[in-house]
Design an enzyme around this catalytic site. Structure first.
Site, PDB file in Angstrom:
ATOM      1  N   LYS A 191       0.826  -1.206   0.000  1.00  0.00           N
ATOM      2  CA  LYS A 191       0.000   0.000   0.000  1.00  0.00           C
ATOM      3  C   LYS A 191       0.870   1.271   0.000  1.00  0.00           C
ATOM      4  O   LYS A 191       2.081   1.193   0.051  1.00  0.00           O
ATOM      5  CB  LYS A 191      -0.965  -0.034   1.179  1.00  0.00           C
ATOM      6  CG  LYS A 191      -1.891  -1.284   1.173  1.00  0.00           C
ATOM      7  CD  LYS A 191      -2.950  -1.242   0.063  1.00  0.00           C
ATOM      8  CE  LYS A 191      -3.518  -2.593  -0.310  1.00  0.00           C
ATOM      9  NZ  LYS A 191      -4.452  -3.194   0.611  1.00  0.00           N
TER      10      LYS A 191
HETATM   11  C1  LIG Z   1      -5.541  -4.348   0.884  1.00  0.00           C
HETATM   12  C2  LIG Z   1      -6.998  -4.181   0.899  1.00  0.00           C
HETATM   13  C3  LIG Z   1      -7.780  -4.508   2.025  1.00  0.00           C
HETATM   14  C4  LIG Z   1      -7.234  -5.225   3.208  1.00  0.00           C
HETATM   15  O1  LIG Z   1      -6.162  -4.568   3.802  1.00  0.00           O
HETATM   16  P1  LIG Z   1      -5.290  -5.347   4.900  1.00  0.00           P
HETATM   17  O2  LIG Z   1      -4.580  -4.240   5.619  1.00  0.00           O
HETATM   18  O3  LIG Z   1      -4.362  -6.241   4.150  1.00  0.00           O
HETATM   19  O4  LIG Z   1      -6.226  -6.090   5.768  1.00  0.00           O
HETATM   20  C5  LIG Z   1      -9.127  -4.212   2.001  1.00  0.00           C
HETATM   21  N1  LIG Z   1      -9.709  -3.646   0.928  1.00  0.00           N
HETATM   22  C6  LIG Z   1      -9.002  -3.338  -0.180  1.00  0.00           C
HETATM   23  C7  LIG Z   1      -9.704  -2.684  -1.330  1.00  0.00           C
HETATM   24  C8  LIG Z   1      -7.635  -3.615  -0.243  1.00  0.00           C
HETATM   25  O5  LIG Z   1      -6.932  -3.331  -1.348  1.00  0.00           O
END
Ligand SMILES: *Cc1c(COP(=O)(O)O)cnc(C)c1O
Length: 394
Positions: A191
């Site tokens: 991210k």
């Molecule tokens: C990455 C992601 C999540 C989950 O995030 P985590 O921190 O890995 O639990 C949820 N929704 C979307 C759209 C994502 O890209």
């Protein structure tokens, strides 16, 4: 700077490789030497810094965005049979969180141009059991919040924003994650800001964030780290059947320094994004549409669409060919109804969400990490051009 190499040993360009720099390495080591690894002062600092960045009043750091989504839904006090509408083009965690909160997920199709929830499709899915909407700001492009908030207001629905792609996103001068009752963020390794695993909830009401903080740590009524302070022993009381979703100081140690570079990294990804836009202008693919006026795109994903009839190559053949060129790519996402669990459990069929289905079958995400060197970007461009020119000349 001591950036780790983005290329693996065999020169493969890893998709979504994070930029880790000396400041966070030093901070993590300091936490370890101090011996305070778990939830403590660095988590509190990270929450403050994130609130300040987003201009938000209340925040709670947790150990993932999935946890953030789950806690928000629990705090929204949904009952069994309550329906929550979300996007047919999202990561499975969005839908799973609704299921684990005891509610019933309902999908709405997307706008094929923005890839975000289509407010008209949402409205069409509202029933007397609908309690909440979960918009996903896909790829970092903010959803049409005016229209979605209007639907929510008319039907008195809670709004829980999935901001996993949208740390830097803005819509009509307002920050993503501050429109809804709750805004949920991810600091997963791929991210825009990373802590390894990690997440954050923003809430508009103090009582909501207080409840989320209790639920994130077993349902205990006092912050656990204060129990061991020098003010003397304090008993805790369990006031809810909570979860183990707290963030560690080790994770916050990374996040504090990552967040200081959020704008620099955003600039870099924007630069790469526009370089791709220019380089691919004449290729037989569909490029992402430019950001809408009066919005800020977070440039989390750069996604192209391949229609075999134009590109001369299927999406899956393209994935294979580009990987052979040592370029790591992603697919965001197969539409939710393509997955067997949801089909079997809810009877969803991909063709009932045609826009999400088509995107899911044609999309490819190219590397867009701030960690990419100019040479890496040039390699991606050359590989895409080569794969597409071969398939068209044959
Ligand atoms: C990455 C992601 C999540 C989950 O995030 P985590 O921190 O890995 O639990 C949820 N929704 C979307 C759209 C994502 O890209």
């Amino acid at each position: 700077m001591s950036l780790t190499p983005i290329r693996s040993k065999n020169n493969f360009l890893v998709f979504g490789a994070p930029a880790i720099e000396d400041a966070e390495i030093t901070e993590v080591v300091a936490s370890m030497k101090q011996g305070w690894l778990g939830t403590g002062p660095k988590v509190a600092r990270f929450e403050e810094a994130f609130k300040q960045y987003k201009g938000a009043q209340y925040a709670a750091a947790v150990n993932s965005c999935t946890a953030a989504l789950h806690l928000s839904l629990v705090a929204a006090e949904l009952n069994a049979g309550d329906e929550v509408i979300t996007s047919a083009l999202t990561f499975c965690a969005t839908v799973n969180a609704i299921i684990h909160a005891g509610a019933t997920p309902v999908l709405a199709d997307i706008d094929p141009v923005t890839m975000n929830l289509d407010p008209n499709q949402v409205e069409a899915k509202v029933t007397h059991r609908t309690r909440a909407i979960m918009p996903v700001h896909f790829a970092g492009r903010p959803c049409e919040m005016d229209a979605l908030l209007d639907v929510a207001a008319r039907h008195r629905l809670k709004v829980i924003e999935d901001c996993a792609h949208a740390i830097e996103s803005e819509y009509h001068g307002r920050q993503a994650g501050t429109f809804g009752d709750f805004g949920c963020f991810s600091f997963y390794v791929t991210k825009n800001v990373v802590t390894g695993e990690g997440g954050m909830v923003l809430a508009r009401r103090a009582e909501d964030i207080a409840r989320i903080k209790v639920l994130a740590l077993h349902g205990m009524s006092k912050d656990a780290w204060r129990r061991f302070s020098d003010e003397g022993y304090k008993h805790y009381h369990v006031v809810a059947a909570g979860f183990k979703y707290n963030m560690m100081d080790l994770q916050a140690a990374i996040g504090i320094h990552q967040l200081q570079r959020v704008e620099r990294y955003w600039q870099r990804r924007r630069e790469i994004w526009s370089r791709y836009q220019q380089a691919f202008a004449d290729l037989p693919i569909v490029r992402p549409t430019e950001p809408e006026p009066d919005t800020r795109h977070a440039y989390h994903l750069y996604t192209i669409l391949l229609d075999q009839r134009n590109a001369g190559i299927s999406r899956d053949q393209f994935l294979e060919a580009i990987t052979k060129h040592n370029i790591g790519v992603g697919v965001h996402y197969l539409s939710v109804p393509e997955h067997p669990y949801y089909r079997e459990t809810f009877g969803w069929r991909p063709q009932d969400y045609p826009a999400a289905m088509q995107i899911g079958r044609q999309t490819v995400s190219l590397p867009l990490s701030a960690r990419l060197a100019d040479r890496d970007v040039a390699d991606v461009i050359a590989a895409v051009q080569e794969v597409l020119s071969r398939s068209n000349s044959s």
